[in-house]
Design an enzyme around this catalytic site. Structure first.
Site, PDB file in Angstrom:
ATOM      1  N   GLU A  43       0.868  -1.191   0.000  1.00 44.99           N
ATOM      2  CA  GLU A  43       0.000   0.000   0.000  1.00 44.99           C
ATOM      3  C   GLU A  43       0.896   1.229   0.000  1.00 44.99           C
ATOM      4  OE1 GLU A  43      -2.246   0.147   3.698  1.00 44.99           O
ATOM      5  OE2 GLU A  43      -2.194   2.330   3.668  1.00 44.99           O
ATOM      6  N   LYS A 133      -9.777  -2.302   9.261  1.00 50.09           N
ATOM      7  CA  LYS A 133      -8.415  -1.985   9.685  1.00 50.09           C
ATOM      8  C   LYS A 133      -8.488  -1.458  11.114  1.00 50.09           C
ATOM      9  CE  LYS A 133      -5.915   1.966   8.645  1.00 50.09           C
ATOM     10  NZ  LYS A 133      -5.104   2.877   7.836  1.00 50.09           N
TER      11      LYS A 133
HETATM   12  O1  LIG Z   1      -3.363   5.998   6.490  1.00 53.78           O
HETATM   13  C1  LIG Z   1      -3.407   4.810   6.234  1.00 53.78           C
HETATM   14  O2  LIG Z   1      -4.133   4.382   5.364  1.00 53.78           O
HETATM   15  C2  LIG Z   1      -2.551   3.861   7.011  1.00 53.78           C
HETATM   16  O3  LIG Z   1      -2.420   2.701   6.660  1.00 53.78           O
HETATM   17  C3  LIG Z   1      -1.920   4.372   8.263  1.00 53.78           C
HETATM   18  C4  LIG Z   1      -0.416   4.098   8.491  1.00 53.78           C
HETATM   19  O4  LIG Z   1       0.383   4.424   7.436  1.00 53.78           O
HETATM   20  C5  LIG Z   1      -0.171   2.734   8.970  1.00 53.78           C
HETATM   21  O5  LIG Z   1      -0.862   2.698  10.153  1.00 53.78           O
HETATM   22  C6  LIG Z   1       1.276   2.340   9.157  1.00 53.78           C
HETATM   23  O6  LIG Z   1       1.689   2.522  10.458  1.00 53.78           O
HETATM   24  P1  LIG Z   1       3.110   2.074  11.027  1.00 53.78           P
HETATM   25  O7  LIG Z   1       3.257   0.584  10.848  1.00 53.78           O
HETATM   26  O8  LIG Z   1       3.069   2.461  12.474  1.00 53.78           O
HETATM   27  O9  LIG Z   1       4.145   2.854  10.266  1.00 53.78           O
END
Ligand SMILES: O=C(O)C(=O)C[C@H](O)[C@H](O)COP(=O)(O)O
Length: 215
Positions: A43, A133
């Site tokens: 993603e 999510k």
């Molecule tokens: O905005 C979105 O659609 C997301 O997926 C949010 C963040 O990018 C993820 O939560 C990754 O978080 P970390 O693993 O802590 O770097």
């Protein structure tokens, strides 16, 4: 690729790798390192400058059976449409947004909707999200997955946000279908991404196999 196939590939894979970078070049480098290491579901967050150019490069330059490219931080319908034109197969949003879900489904994309409470999780499935999510997952930890699945065994949960690599198997053991991991996979030298990806995927696959054996 039909939406149901995208969703089942995400569930089968068990890991959504999130790329959120300060430049398109770094995002491209990180995403390529992830894919070369065997990561299948990637993603790219819209907070990355030029995110959709990166998505277009990846989705047109990589065989579809090896790479499922999606767009993250999708907040509105226009971004859904642009993501689809760039070749994205799924969209991820930090909230439950009916307009985003409807538009994504219209164009055959799978959806991951962010939810932090039981009410939000229920709303996400009522609005047709393929995955909930659980975000930010670090607020709760893996135990919350087990508790949430008690009244809602039908939830396809993908805990995301602050999930440390070493705790990913705990989330899967608790019942999550997949985990979403960004910074812990991509931070630092892109050359070290390969080792982290392989370790994570092995641990998640082992946990999924054990869960299947227990069922
Ligand atoms: O905005 C979105 O659609 C997301 O997926 C949010 C963040 O990018 C993820 O939560 C990754 O978080 P970390 O693993 O802590 O770097």
């Amino acid at each position: 690729m039909p939406r149901y196939e995208t969703a089942s590939r995400i569930a089968r894979d068990g890991v959504v790798a999130v790329v959120r970078s300060h430049s398109p070049d770094l995002a491209r480098e990180q995403a390529l390192a992830l894919l070369k290491a065997g990561q299948r579901v990637v993603e790219v967050s819209m907070t990355t400058p030029g995110a959709l150019d990166v998505v277009a490069d990846l989705s047109h330059g990589w065989p579809a059976h090896e790479a499922l490219i999606g767009v993250g931080t999708v907040l509105d319908e226009a971004t859904v449409r642009m993501s689809e034109l760039a070749g994205a197969r799924f969209v991820v949003s930090p909230t439950v947004n009916r307009t985003v879900l409807r538009a994504a489904h219209r164009y055959g994309m799978a959806t991951l909707a962010g939810a932090l409470s039981p009410t939000e999780a229920a709303t996400a499935i009522e609005e047709g999200a393929d995955f909930v999510k659980l975000f930010p997952a670090s607020v709760y930890g893996a135990d919350a997955v087990r508790h949430l699945l008690a009244p809602f065994p039908q939830l396809a949960l993908v805990p995301t946000g602050g999930v440390p690599l070493e705790l990913a198997p705990d989330y899967i053991r608790a019942g999550a279908v997949a985990v979403g991991i960004g910074s812990e996979l991509t931070s630092g030298d892109p050359r070290s991404i390969e080792g982290r990806v392989r370790q994570l995927r092995t641990a998640v696959a082992r946990e999924k196999a054990e869960r299947t054996a227990r069922a």
